[in-house]
Design a protein around this motif. Structure first.
Motif, PDB file in Angstrom:
ATOM      1  N   TYR A 100       0.832  -1.200   0.000  1.00  0.00           N
ATOM      2  CA  TYR A 100       0.000   0.000   0.000  1.00  0.00           C
ATOM      3  C   TYR A 100       0.870   1.255   0.000  1.00  0.00           C
ATOM      4  O   TYR A 100       1.816   1.360   0.796  1.00  0.00           O
ATOM      5  CB  TYR A 100      -0.895   0.033   1.228  1.00  0.00           C
ATOM      6  N   CYS A 101       0.511   2.185  -0.844  1.00  0.00           N
ATOM      7  CA  CYS A 101       1.099   3.512  -0.827  1.00  0.00           C
ATOM      8  C   CYS A 101       0.385   4.341   0.242  1.00  0.00           C
ATOM      9  O   CYS A 101      -0.834   4.195   0.427  1.00  0.00           O
ATOM     10  CB  CYS A 101       0.926   4.139  -2.207  1.00  0.00           C
ATOM     11  N   ALA A 102       1.137   5.179   0.937  1.00  0.00           N
ATOM     12  CA  ALA A 102       0.577   5.943   2.038  1.00  0.00           C
ATOM     13  C   ALA A 102       1.102   7.364   2.022  1.00  0.00           C
ATOM     14  O   ALA A 102       2.277   7.588   1.709  1.00  0.00           O
ATOM     15  CB  ALA A 102       0.940   5.277   3.360  1.00  0.00           C
ATOM     16  N   GLY A 103       0.237   8.306   2.373  1.00  0.00           N
ATOM     17  CA  GLY A 103       0.635   9.703   2.428  1.00  0.00           C
ATOM     18  C   GLY A 103       0.229  10.342   3.737  1.00  0.00           C
ATOM     19  O   GLY A 103      -0.807   9.999   4.307  1.00  0.00           O
ATOM     20  N   SER A 104       1.057  11.266   4.189  1.00  0.00           N
ATOM     21  CA  SER A 104       0.755  12.001   5.412  1.00  0.00           C
ATOM     22  C   SER A 104       1.246  13.425   5.272  1.00  0.00           C
ATOM     23  O   SER A 104       2.394  13.655   4.924  1.00  0.00           O
ATOM     24  CB  SER A 104       1.429  11.331   6.612  1.00  0.00           C
ATOM     25  N   ALA A 105       0.372  14.355   5.585  1.00  0.00           N
ATOM     26  CA  ALA A 105       0.722  15.772   5.433  1.00  0.00           C
ATOM     27  C   ALA A 105       1.539  16.287   6.616  1.00  0.00           C
ATOM     28  O   ALA A 105       2.324  17.230   6.471  1.00  0.00           O
ATOM     29  CB  ALA A 105      -0.528  16.611   5.258  1.00  0.00           C
ATOM     30  N   LEU A 106       1.375  15.659   7.789  1.00  0.00           N
ATOM     31  CA  LEU A 106       1.947  16.243   9.005  1.00  0.00           C
ATOM     32  C   LEU A 106       3.220  15.556   9.484  1.00  0.00           C
ATOM     33  O   LEU A 106       4.107  16.214  10.030  1.00  0.00           O
ATOM     34  CB  LEU A 106       0.903  16.227  10.119  1.00  0.00           C
ATOM     35  N   VAL A 107       3.289  14.223   9.330  1.00  0.00           N
ATOM     36  CA  VAL A 107       4.437  13.487   9.850  1.00  0.00           C
ATOM     37  C   VAL A 107       4.889  12.474   8.809  1.00  0.00           C
ATOM     38  O   VAL A 107       4.120  12.091   7.929  1.00  0.00           O
ATOM     39  CB  VAL A 107       4.107  12.761  11.165  1.00  0.00           C
ATOM     40  N   VAL A 108       6.114  12.043   8.913  1.00  0.00           N
ATOM     41  CA  VAL A 108       6.596  10.993   8.025  1.00  0.00           C
ATOM     42  C   VAL A 108       5.888   9.697   8.405  1.00  0.00           C
ATOM     43  O   VAL A 108       5.914   9.301   9.568  1.00  0.00           O
ATOM     44  CB  VAL A 108       8.121  10.837   8.141  1.00  0.00           C
ATOM     45  N   PRO A 109       5.253   9.046   7.468  1.00  0.00           N
ATOM     46  CA  PRO A 109       4.425   7.876   7.789  1.00  0.00           C
ATOM     47  C   PRO A 109       5.245   6.606   8.019  1.00  0.00           C
ATOM     48  O   PRO A 109       5.453   5.788   7.119  1.00  0.00           O
ATOM     49  CB  PRO A 109       3.516   7.745   6.567  1.00  0.00           C
ATOM     50  N   THR A 110       5.673   6.416   9.243  1.00  0.00           N
ATOM     51  CA  THR A 110       6.412   5.202   9.597  1.00  0.00           C
ATOM     52  C   THR A 110       5.580   4.262  10.455  1.00  0.00           C
ATOM     53  O   THR A 110       6.074   3.235  10.930  1.00  0.00           O
ATOM     54  CB  THR A 110       7.717   5.552  10.334  1.00  0.00           C
ATOM     55  N   ALA A 111       4.322   4.631  10.667  1.00  0.00           N
ATOM     56  CA  ALA A 111       3.390   3.768  11.400  1.00  0.00           C
ATOM     57  C   ALA A 111       1.990   4.050  10.882  1.00  0.00           C
ATOM     58  O   ALA A 111       1.698   5.166  10.449  1.00  0.00           O
ATOM     59  CB  ALA A 111       3.477   4.032  12.896  1.00  0.00           C
ATOM     60  N   THR A 112       1.124   3.043  10.931  1.00  0.00           N
ATOM     61  CA  THR A 112      -0.208   3.196  10.334  1.00  0.00           C
ATOM     62  C   THR A 112      -1.019   4.352  10.919  1.00  0.00           C
ATOM     63  O   THR A 112      -1.748   5.013  10.169  1.00  0.00           O
ATOM     64  CB  THR A 112      -1.005   1.886  10.429  1.00  0.00           C
ATOM     65  N   PRO A 113      -0.937   4.658  12.216  1.00  0.00           N
ATOM     66  CA  PRO A 113      -1.738   5.796  12.729  1.00  0.00           C
ATOM     67  C   PRO A 113      -1.339   7.138  12.121  1.00  0.00           C
ATOM     68  O   PRO A 113      -2.109   8.092  12.194  1.00  0.00           O
ATOM     69  CB  PRO A 113      -1.451   5.775  14.230  1.00  0.00           C
ATOM     70  N   ALA A 114      -0.146   7.214  11.539  1.00  0.00           N
ATOM     71  CA  ALA A 114       0.320   8.468  10.961  1.00  0.00           C
ATOM     72  C   ALA A 114      -0.201   8.711   9.564  1.00  0.00           C
ATOM     73  O   ALA A 114      -0.013   9.781   9.002  1.00  0.00           O
ATOM     74  CB  ALA A 114       1.847   8.484  10.924  1.00  0.00           C
ATOM     75  N   VAL A 115      -0.862   7.707   8.985  1.00  0.00           N
ATOM     76  CA  VAL A 115      -1.264   7.787   7.583  1.00  0.00           C
ATOM     77  C   VAL A 115      -2.654   8.394   7.456  1.00  0.00           C
ATOM     78  O   VAL A 115      -3.607   7.942   8.069  1.00  0.00           O
ATOM     79  CB  VAL A 115      -1.242   6.395   6.940  1.00  0.00           C
ATOM     80  N   ASN A 116      -2.741   9.427   6.607  1.00  0.00           N
ATOM     81  CA  ASN A 116      -4.027  10.055   6.326  1.00  0.00           C
ATOM     82  C   ASN A 116      -4.662   9.539   5.040  1.00  0.00           C
ATOM     83  O   ASN A 116      -5.877   9.615   4.859  1.00  0.00           O
ATOM     84  CB  ASN A 116      -3.863  11.572   6.172  1.00  0.00           C
ATOM     85  N   ASN A 117      -3.814   9.058   4.150  1.00  0.00           N
ATOM     86  CA  ASN A 117      -4.286   8.676   2.819  1.00  0.00           C
ATOM     87  C   ASN A 117      -3.666   7.346   2.412  1.00  0.00           C
ATOM     88  O   ASN A 117      -2.440   7.181   2.506  1.00  0.00           O
ATOM     89  CB  ASN A 117      -3.890   9.731   1.792  1.00  0.00           C
ATOM     90  N   TRP A 118      -4.495   6.439   1.928  1.00  0.00           N
ATOM     91  CA  TRP A 118      -4.058   5.122   1.489  1.00  0.00           C
ATOM     92  C   TRP A 118      -4.420   4.904   0.027  1.00  0.00           C
ATOM     93  O   TRP A 118      -5.478   5.348  -0.424  1.00  0.00           O
ATOM     94  CB  TRP A 118      -4.730   4.019   2.301  1.00  0.00           C
ATOM     95  N   GLY A 119      -3.559   4.186  -0.679  1.00  0.00           N
ATOM     96  CA  GLY A 119      -3.933   3.666  -1.975  1.00  0.00           C
ATOM     97  C   GLY A 119      -4.720   2.387  -1.828  1.00  0.00           C
ATOM     98  O   GLY A 119      -4.968   1.913  -0.711  1.00  0.00           O
ATOM     99  N   GLN A 120      -5.092   1.786  -2.959  1.00  0.00           N
ATOM    100  CA  GLN A 120      -5.936   0.589  -2.920  1.00  0.00           C
ATOM    101  C   GLN A 120      -5.120  -0.682  -2.760  1.00  0.00           C
ATOM    102  O   GLN A 120      -5.679  -1.746  -2.462  1.00  0.00           O
ATOM    103  CB  GLN A 120      -6.780   0.500  -4.205  1.00  0.00           C
TER     104      GLN A 120
END
Length: 123
Positions: free
Chosen positions: A95-115
């Protein structure tokens, strides 16, 4: 929200290579730190790799360090995961993941997921 679409998954023999791509749209790509996660059957989603907004810093899980490389091109709105020396235990949906606020190194940090895109490594 940014929309994320992964591609590049497939079936590969152990020791082979694959490159995953994630194309972003909807919001300025440079506003997001990006990452890759994976989930194998019956297991929790786990962190694989991440890259900062400008691409200046990268992060890897111990299980992929030295084999996988993350990169991004903000002009192309794309992040890649180059995977070398693949092992059967790398088999998972990625899964690709994006986060505007923090570097996404854990699932709670992810705001946006790909399919997600399936990667299968045969022994």
């Amino acid at each position: 929200q940014v929309q994320l679409v992964e591609s590049g998954g497939g079936l590969v023999q152990a020791g082979g290579s694959l490159t995953l791509s994630c194309a972003a749209s909807g919001r300025p790509f440079s506003d997001y730190a990006m990452g890759w996660f994976r989930q194998a059957p019956g297991k929790e989603r786990e962190f694989v790799s991440a890259i900062t907004w400008s691409g200046g810093s990268t992060y890897y899980s111990d299980s992929v360090k030295g084999r996988f490389t993350i990169s991004r091109n903000n002009a192309k709105n794309t992040v890649w995961l180059q995977m070398n020396s693949l092992k059967p235990e790398d088999t998972a949906v990625y899964y690709c993941a994006g986060s505007a606020l923090v570097v996404p190194t854990a699932t709670p940090a992810v705001n946006n997921w790909g399919q997600g895109t399936q990667v299968t490594v045969s022994s």
